[in-house]
Design a protein around this motif. Structure first.
Motif, PDB file in Angstrom:
ATOM      1  N   VAL A 140       0.842  -1.191   0.000  1.00  0.00           N
ATOM      2  CA  VAL A 140       0.000   0.000   0.000  1.00  0.00           C
ATOM      3  C   VAL A 140       0.881   1.245   0.000  1.00  0.00           C
ATOM      4  N   CYS A 141       0.493   2.207  -0.810  1.00  0.00           N
ATOM      5  CA  CYS A 141       1.227   3.484  -0.854  1.00  0.00           C
ATOM      6  C   CYS A 141       0.937   4.271   0.418  1.00  0.00           C
ATOM      7  N   LYS A 142       2.005   4.788   1.028  1.00  0.00           N
ATOM      8  CA  LYS A 142       1.888   5.574   2.252  1.00  0.00           C
ATOM      9  C   LYS A 142       1.158   6.900   1.987  1.00  0.00           C
ATOM     10  N   GLY A 143       1.297   7.396   0.759  1.00  0.00           N
ATOM     11  CA  GLY A 143       0.683   8.683   0.413  1.00  0.00           C
ATOM     12  C   GLY A 143      -0.764   8.545  -0.018  1.00  0.00           C
ATOM     13  N   CYS A 144      -0.982   7.998  -1.239  1.00  0.00           N
ATOM     14  CA  CYS A 144      -2.341   7.986  -1.808  1.00  0.00           C
ATOM     15  C   CYS A 144      -3.110   6.710  -1.503  1.00  0.00           C
ATOM     16  N   LYS A 145      -2.493   5.769  -0.788  1.00  0.00           N
ATOM     17  CA  LYS A 145      -3.143   4.516  -0.370  1.00  0.00           C
ATOM     18  C   LYS A 145      -3.467   3.557  -1.524  1.00  0.00           C
ATOM     19  N   GLU A 156       8.576   2.768  -4.606  1.00  0.00           N
ATOM     20  CA  GLU A 156       7.814   4.010  -4.634  1.00  0.00           C
ATOM     21  C   GLU A 156       6.560   3.885  -5.488  1.00  0.00           C
ATOM     22  N   CYS A 157       5.541   4.642  -5.100  1.00  0.00           N
ATOM     23  CA  CYS A 157       4.254   4.616  -5.786  1.00  0.00           C
ATOM     24  C   CYS A 157       4.363   5.235  -7.167  1.00  0.00           C
ATOM     25  N   GLU A 158       3.761   4.557  -8.151  1.00  0.00           N
ATOM     26  CA  GLU A 158       3.826   5.074  -9.515  1.00  0.00           C
ATOM     27  C   GLU A 158       2.922   6.289  -9.715  1.00  0.00           C
ATOM     28  N   ILE A 159       1.975   6.487  -8.812  1.00  0.00           N
ATOM     29  CA  ILE A 159       1.058   7.623  -8.918  1.00  0.00           C
ATOM     30  C   ILE A 159       1.646   8.869  -8.245  1.00  0.00           C
ATOM     31  N   CYS A 160       1.989   8.731  -6.958  1.00  0.00           N
ATOM     32  CA  CYS A 160       2.359   9.935  -6.203  1.00  0.00           C
ATOM     33  C   CYS A 160       3.822   9.926  -5.750  1.00  0.00           C
ATOM     34  N   GLY A 161       4.527   8.817  -5.952  1.00  0.00           N
ATOM     35  CA  GLY A 161       5.954   8.796  -5.593  1.00  0.00           C
ATOM     36  C   GLY A 161       6.243   8.556  -4.124  1.00  0.00           C
TER      37      GLY A 161
END
Ligand SMILES: [Zn+2]
Length: 173
Positions: A140-145, A156-161
């Motif tokens: 799970v992305c820590k930023g955008c979930k 790292e998340c491909e959406i928000c990094g």
């Protein structure tokens, strides 16, 4: 020779709490700021009740340890990938170590684990901490979930990094 039992404490970051770390009967610590990083209601409730029950104690890091974390991560290049909260969690572990107490940091965060390796503090990821009933993992992305499959290999998340952590999911029967 007198044998003195070494005191061991566990320092938790938000991924440990969200990932379902089993706090029972251990000497657990975290910092205030971790509370604000927890967005899902269930984990928040669990954390609040664990603090009230004294299963998790809140402690603040000292400035000298935070300075050490900044120094180390600046030279490793991890400084840009760690949040202020992450750095404070590591600094708290360093504070325990400085006082002769053996800390183990519970985190699924690769950057934190890398920094802990450099400063010589042991860590455990939720994945290997031997919790019963773990059957499946997602990331799970820590930023955008955003959710990723366990085999997703980037940190790292491909959406928000933002960074990605592992989350335990119960098998549906
Ligand atoms: Zn994201």
């Amino acid at each position: 020779m007198i044998h003195i039992m070494e005191k061991k404490v566990y320092v938790l970051d938000s991924s440990a709490i969200i990932g379902g770390y089993n706090f029972k009967n251990l000497d657990n610590y975290t910092i205030n700021e971790v509370i604000s990083e927890i967005k899902d209601f269930k984990s928040e409730l669990l954390l609040q009740s664990s603090i009230e029950d004294g299963q998790i104690k809140l402690e603040q890091p000292d400035r000298e340890d935070l300075e050490k974390v900044n120094l180390v991560t600046r030279s490793s290049g991890d400084i840009l990938r760690l949040s202020e909260v992450d750095k404070k969690v590591i600094a708290l572990a360093l504070k325990f170590k400085r006082k002769g107490i053996n800390p183990v940091v519970i985190t699924d965060d690769y950057t934190m684990q890398n920094t802990l390796k450099i400063v010589g503090i042991p860590y455990k990821s939720i994945l290997t901490s031997g919790i019963e009933g773990i059957l499946n993992w997602i990331k799970v992305c820590k930023g955008c979930k955003k959710r990723y499959p366990p085999e997703y290999k980037f940190e790292e998340c491909e959406i928000c990094g933002s960074r990605i952590f592992k989350k335990k999911i119960k098998k549906t029967i």
